[in-house]
Structure formats: C-alpha cells, structure tokens
Design a protein around this motif. Structure first.
Motif, mmCIF file in Angstrom:
data_model
loop_
_atom_site.group_PDB
_atom_site.id
_atom_site.type_symbol
_atom_site.label_atom_id
_atom_site.label_comp_id
_atom_site.label_asym_id
_atom_site.label_seq_id
_atom_site.Cartn_x
_atom_site.Cartn_y
_atom_site.Cartn_z
ATOM 1 N N LYS A 203 -6.478 -1.479 -3.224
ATOM 2 C CA LYS A 203 -5.678 -2.518 -2.585
ATOM 3 C C LYS A 203 -6.408 -3.861 -2.606
ATOM 4 N N SER A 204 -7.694 -3.850 -2.309
ATOM 5 C CA SER A 204 -8.477 -5.092 -2.340
ATOM 6 C C SER A 204 -8.550 -5.660 -3.748
ATOM 7 N N LYS A 205 -8.811 -4.802 -4.706
ATOM 8 C CA LYS A 205 -8.961 -5.241 -6.089
ATOM 9 C C LYS A 205 -7.670 -5.837 -6.634
ATOM 10 N N HIS A 206 -6.557 -5.136 -6.453
ATOM 11 C CA HIS A 206 -5.298 -5.585 -7.048
ATOM 12 C C HIS A 206 -4.696 -6.759 -6.276
ATOM 13 N N ASN A 207 -4.952 -6.846 -4.983
ATOM 14 C CA ASN A 207 -4.468 -7.987 -4.215
ATOM 15 C C ASN A 207 -5.152 -9.274 -4.679
ATOM 16 N N LEU A 208 -6.473 -9.210 -4.942
ATOM 17 C CA LEU A 208 -7.193 -10.370 -5.440
ATOM 18 C C LEU A 208 -6.709 -10.752 -6.835
ATOM 19 N N ALA A 209 -6.486 -9.733 -7.695
ATOM 20 C CA ALA A 209 -6.009 -10.009 -9.055
ATOM 21 C C ALA A 209 -4.629 -10.664 -9.025
ATOM 22 N N LEU A 210 -3.761 -10.199 -8.133
ATOM 23 C CA LEU A 210 -2.420 -10.784 -8.014
ATOM 24 C C LEU A 210 -2.506 -12.235 -7.551
ATOM 25 N N LEU A 211 -3.313 -12.481 -6.539
ATOM 26 C CA LEU A 211 -3.439 -13.841 -6.017
ATOM 27 C C LEU A 211 -4.032 -14.769 -7.070
ATOM 28 N N THR A 236 3.226 -10.853 -15.832
ATOM 29 C CA THR A 236 1.878 -10.732 -15.274
ATOM 30 C C THR A 236 1.928 -10.317 -13.818
ATOM 31 N N PHE A 237 2.828 -10.951 -13.069
ATOM 32 C CA PHE A 237 2.977 -10.600 -11.659
ATOM 33 C C PHE A 237 3.371 -9.135 -11.510
ATOM 34 N N ASP A 242 2.767 -3.865 -9.406
ATOM 35 C CA ASP A 242 2.921 -2.424 -9.559
ATOM 36 C C ASP A 242 1.645 -1.690 -9.176
ATOM 37 N N ARG A 243 0.499 -2.217 -9.576
ATOM 38 C CA ARG A 243 -0.771 -1.591 -9.205
ATOM 39 C C ARG A 243 -1.003 -1.661 -7.701
ATOM 40 N N LEU A 244 -0.641 -2.800 -7.122
ATOM 41 C CA LEU A 244 -0.772 -2.947 -5.678
ATOM 42 C C LEU A 244 0.180 -1.994 -4.954
ATOM 43 N N ARG A 245 1.377 -1.821 -5.512
ATOM 44 C CA ARG A 245 2.340 -0.896 -4.920
ATOM 45 C C ARG A 245 1.796 0.530 -4.896
ATOM 46 N N ARG A 246 1.184 0.962 -6.011
ATOM 47 C CA ARG A 246 0.651 2.323 -6.061
ATOM 48 C C ARG A 246 -0.476 2.511 -5.049
ATOM 49 N N ALA A 247 -1.319 1.489 -4.917
ATOM 50 C CA ALA A 247 -2.399 1.582 -3.933
ATOM 51 C C ALA A 247 -1.850 1.651 -2.514
ATOM 52 N N THR A 248 -0.802 0.855 -2.242
ATOM 53 C CA THR A 248 -0.188 0.862 -0.913
ATOM 54 C C THR A 248 0.506 2.187 -0.642
ATOM 55 N N GLN A 249 1.163 2.748 -1.662
ATOM 56 C CA GLN A 249 1.791 4.059 -1.504
ATOM 57 C C GLN A 249 0.754 5.125 -1.168
ATOM 58 N N ALA A 250 -0.381 5.089 -1.858
ATOM 59 C CA ALA A 250 -1.445 6.051 -1.581
ATOM 60 C C ALA A 250 -1.962 5.891 -0.159
ATOM 61 N N GLU A 251 -2.077 4.648 0.303
ATOM 62 C CA GLU A 251 -2.515 4.395 1.674
ATOM 63 C C GLU A 251 -1.523 4.985 2.682
#
Length: 567
Positions: A203-211, A236-237, A242-251
């Motif tokens: 979540k931290s990694k993909h949130n930073l990449a998105l921003l 790109t977004f 999508d990566r952030l979504r998967r991390a959030t789903q896992a959380e």
C-alpha cells in the motif's frame, strides 16, 4: 512486536508512561470489579464460608478494612464503583492517546516542513516532489495511526498481564488454560497477520507511485492534451490504482479474516474449558462462572492486542518511511554562514572558479566580473553551466575551487541570509499561485503595504495591465497564472523580485518563452532598473546581449568575455 515498542516510544517516554499507567490502573480496578462477583455468586447460591475461594477471602478482608459488611448490596456498590473508576481511568488513558496522536500528526508535519525549508538546494535537485507530498499528507496520517495503534496494543498487553495475574489467583489449571487460550488465539490468525504485513508494504509503495505519476502527468497535462496523448495518463493511473486496489483488498481481507477466525476459536475454547473445569478439575459452579467471565476478558484483551498490532503492521511502513525521510532531510540541512555584508550594489567577481556535480564537471578556471550597478549577460548553449553561475553567486552551490567575491569580500565570509535578502530572482518558469496579484507579489508578507506592491508593479511595467483588471491587485490569476498572458506572468514575477528593493536582480532565462516584442520590452524595463542595482541575465537570446553592459559566454566549462554591440 518490537516495532510496537519502537514506534510508541520513538518520540519520548514521559507521556507514554503516563498513558500506560492510567490504563494499568483502569485494568486493576476492573479486576477488582470482576473479583467482587465471586462472593456475590456465593451469596446468591447460599454457599457457606467453608467453600470460600481465595478471591472471596481477599474481598472479605478488603471490606473488613473499610468497615463494611459482606452483603449483596455492598458488593454491588463495589462492582459499580470499580466500573466507574475503570471508566474514568480508561477514558483518561484514551484522552492522553488522542492528544498524543493529534500532536504527533501535527508535529511530524511541521518538523518535515521545517526541515525541507532549511535543506540545501543541492539536495532537491534529484528529488521527486511527490515524495514530500505523500509524506506530508498520507504518510503522516498513516504514521499517526501506527503510533495510536502501538499505544493501544501496549495497553492491551498491560490489561492482559493484569488479567493473567488474576487467573493465577483463581487456580493454576485455569492460569495454564488462559495461556493456552492466548497462544491458540494468537497463532490461529498468524497467516492473516503475515498477509497484513505484505499489504502494508504494498500500500505504501503503490500509493507513492500513484502520487508520483499524478504529479508528473498533471504538470504536463496541457501538452499531452494538445497532442491527444492524455489517454496515456489514464493508462498509467490505472496500473498504479489496480496495484493499490489489490493491496487494499489484501488489507481488508486480512482484517476481516482475523475477526472471523477469532470468534469461533474463542467459543470452542470456552466450551472446552467449561467441560474440563467441570468433568476433569471438578470446579464448582461459582468458580466456573467467574472463570468464564475472566476468560472472556482475557480473550477481549488479546483481541485488542491483535487488532491493534495488525494495524501497526499495516501502517508501520509509512511510519518508518516518514522518519527516514525526516532524518534524511535534516541531514541535508543548509548551514548558512554568518558575517557582514559589503556596501551594495557591489562588484561581483569569480576568480578561477570551478564547479563539479557528482560525476560531471560543469565549470573550470572561470574568471568573471559583474560591475556594480550594471547589466551583465551570460550566454551559452543549454547545459553549458549558465544557471550554475547564478547558483554560485546566490550561494545555493559552493565552488569546488577558486573564490567568489562580493565587493571584494569572499562569499564564504558573508552573512548569507542577509545577502539573499538583497537578491531578486526570476526563473524561466515563475511559480505563481491561484491567488490574488497582491498575494503573489508579497507572498503573504503582511509587512508589505499595498502602496509598495503598486510601486513594484509600476517598476516592472506591470501596472498598465493590472490597473485594467477587475479588482486590480485583488484579481485572482488562476492556476499557475493561467488567466494572464506569458508576458504578464513574467512582469508579475519581476514585481515579486523587486518588492524587496534588491541590490542584485537575477533573470534566469526569464524571457525565453515569450515572443520577441514582449521579451524586448522586458529587457528594456530591466535595463532601466540598473544604477541602484546590478542585474545578471542568464540567457541565450541576442536581445539581452544588446541590452548588456558586459557579456560573457560559457562553453565547454570555460568562460570568456564577449564583445558588446551597442543597441
């Protein structure tokens, strides 16, 4: 669990110890309330004193010391009083936690902003802006949650320890049973805790990449739309989202799964404990009922530890990422020299100056003189080092060799903060805010009067268009000054640079994006400002050569003086 202690005590220990002490008292008082149920059950069941439990004896001794009779009414009042005190101390602990979390979130933002403001320029050269944006916004919020969860996790551990101590007084078999319950409940959700750990990092990694991608794309959205390439932004977004979504789903899955697993586990353990207590250990009904209540509180405390520890696991990447960034920025703090200032405007000299970026030599053995009160122009191809000269004069970079003198004084012996207050700097891409003209010129400095703003606008040849705008200086110029023309934006930037009556005005490719007519008008306006101040123009445009008193060319790291052609 080590991270829980490290995060909670990372910013100090006095307030943290006070929080845990309040919660410990709350737990002890709650235990007194639970223990009081033993004699209540005994009185209701008509049990005799011979069947009293060790807990009964402690309660009876306490009542005797207080001069109170052993009656159901008195015992109920004790239970109510214990519940009230537990609430008071528990609330106090929660208030302390809430204040600590709020202060942590605010303080860490202020510390990072302060560190960034005082960091040296060379540190920012290769740093993405999104890194700081993420830290000040989402990372700070998540770090505060990690801090709060660490505190509540430790509070749960304290309560669990108190409850376990009472379990030991109930009976050693029950104490062992409580330990088994704790181990089974903890181990039963281990898989989901590991899932939470992985989700937190993702979540931290993909949130930073998105921003990061959003910041870069929206900065260039005009050009992308003009070429009908803005669909690239969406693609790109979508990848990062999508990566952030998967991390959030896992959380979310790990959090829900832990709750779902814990309840049936606890039910099985309670039923098993009742059976063993009655059939194997021969416990009486009173001990079994009290033990069941105590076991339930043990399970609740463990559940609190588990849920808060899981939250720590999820949010700790942001916490440590933020702390690492804060240490990094502080380690790059700019230490400004102190001293005196020469009389300004003053002649500026570069004496055999060289400068090297990491892995790249930009300038060598440069000799350059900028006479006081004159306009000096530095020309050269892109990447030749023109801006580096300005950065060296400003003190943003330190020369690798040679000496820079201001009025005969080495720049390293000057009061750097005072020197910079005597400078006006106009970059190629002036940063304008979606605010009024007045605030864009003053940058929010309340000591600058409207009369000073108007005078600066007139000096920059900007008052002619400002006076025609609705509201004049109160006119809001739009995002990045989008409601103004390119020439108007640059004139506004010049007014901002002039508001402090600088003794050195630096124009770094300030007119390169303007049409020839507008650029020439600005160069003439700048020329009129000489005398009481010096001007350094960094450019590749011939019109600044025409306007200059002295011209230097930098090419392949070497600086040479060029002839001045009279306009």
């Amino acid at each position: 669990m080590r991270d829980v202690f490290r995060i909670f005590f990372d910013t100090g220990w006095r307030l943290q110890i006070t929080i845990l002490a309040a919660l410990l008292v709350s737990g002890v008082v709650e235990i007194i309330g639970i223990a009081t149920l033993w004699p209540i059950i005994g009185l209701i069941g008509g049990e005799t004193h011979s069947k009293s439990h060790v807990i009964d004896e402690y309660i009876q001794w306490g009542l005797a010391q207080a001069g109170l009779p052993l009656t159901i009414e008195v015992l109920l009042l004790v239970v109510i009083g214990a519940a009230t005190l537990s609430f008071v101390f528990g609330t106090a602990g929660s208030v302390f936690v809430g204040r600590s979390v709020a202060n942590f979130g605010i303080n860490v933002r202020l510390q990072l902003i302060d560190a960034l403001v005082h960091a040296k320029w060379s540190y920012f050269v290769a740093q993405p802006v999104a890194r700081y944006t993420a830290a000040i916004n989402s990372d700070a919020d998540r770090a505060a949650v990690a801090f709060k969860s660490a505190g509540l996790c430790l509070a749960g551990l304290v309560q669990t320890a108190v409850l376990m101590t009472m379990a030991l007084f109930v009976s050693w078999p029950f104490f062992l049973g409580a330990i088994c319950v704790s181990v089974v409940l903890w181990m039963g959700v281990g898989r989901y805790m590991r899932m939470a750990k992985k989700a937190g990092r993702g979540k931290s990694k993909h949130n930073l990449a998105l921003l990061h991608s959003v910041t870069d794309a929206l900065t260039n959205v005009k050009a992308l739309k003009a070429m009908n390439r803005h669909g690239f932004i969406g693609h790109t977004f979508a990848v990062h989202v999508d990566r952030l979504r998967r991390a959030t789903q896992a959380e979310t899955y790990s959090t829900s799964a832990v709750r779902a697993v814990q309840e049936p586990l606890f039910t099985v353990l309670i039923l098993g404990g009742l059976y063993i207590g009655h059939s194997v250990l021969g416990m009486d009904l009173r001990v079994m009922l009290g033990s069941t209540l105590l076991l339930k509180r043990v399970a609740d405390a463990i559940g609190s530890v588990r849920s808060n520890y899981q939250r720590v696991i999820l949010e700790r990447p942001s916490y440590w990422q933020l702390q690492q960034l804060l240490r990094e920025v502080r380690g790059n703090r700019e230490h400004l020299a102190t001293g005196t200032l020469p009389t300004l405007p003053a002649t500026i000299e570069l004496d055999h100056v060289g400068f090297t970026y990491p892995g790249k030599r930009v300038m060598r053995d440069a000799e350059l003189t900028m006479p006081a009160g004159e306009l000096t122009t530095v020309i050269g191809p892109s990447g030749a080092g023109k801006t580096t000269i300005a950065d060296l004069v400003v003190g943003l970079h330190i020369a690798s060799e040679g000496t820079i003198r201001i009025g005969g004084m080495p720049i390293g012996d000057m009061d750097m903060a005072a020197w910079r207050r005597q400078l006006g700097y106009i970059p190629q891409d002036s940063i304008l805010f979606n605010d009024t003209i007045h605030n864009n010129v003053t940058l929010g400095d309340p000591s600058i009067s409207p009369g000073q703003v108007e005078a600066a606008l007139k000096s920059a040849d900007a008052w002619s268009f400002v006076s025609k705008l609705p509201g004049e200086m109160a006119f809001t110029i739009g995002v990045r000054g989008s409601l103004l023309s390119g020439g108007q934006r640059q004139r506004l930037a010049i007014a901002r640079a002039l508001i402090g009556d600088p003794k050195l005005l630096i124009l770094d490719e300030a007119t390169s994006a303007l049409d020839h007519k507008t650029a020439r008008e600005i160069s003439r306006a700048a020329r009129a400002l000489t005398g009481s101040r010096s001007i350094l123009a960094i450019t590749h445009q011939a019109l600044w050569v025409d306007a200059a008193d002295r011209v230097y060319e930098i090419r392949d790291g070497k600086v040479t003086i060029a002839p001045v052609v009279e306009a």
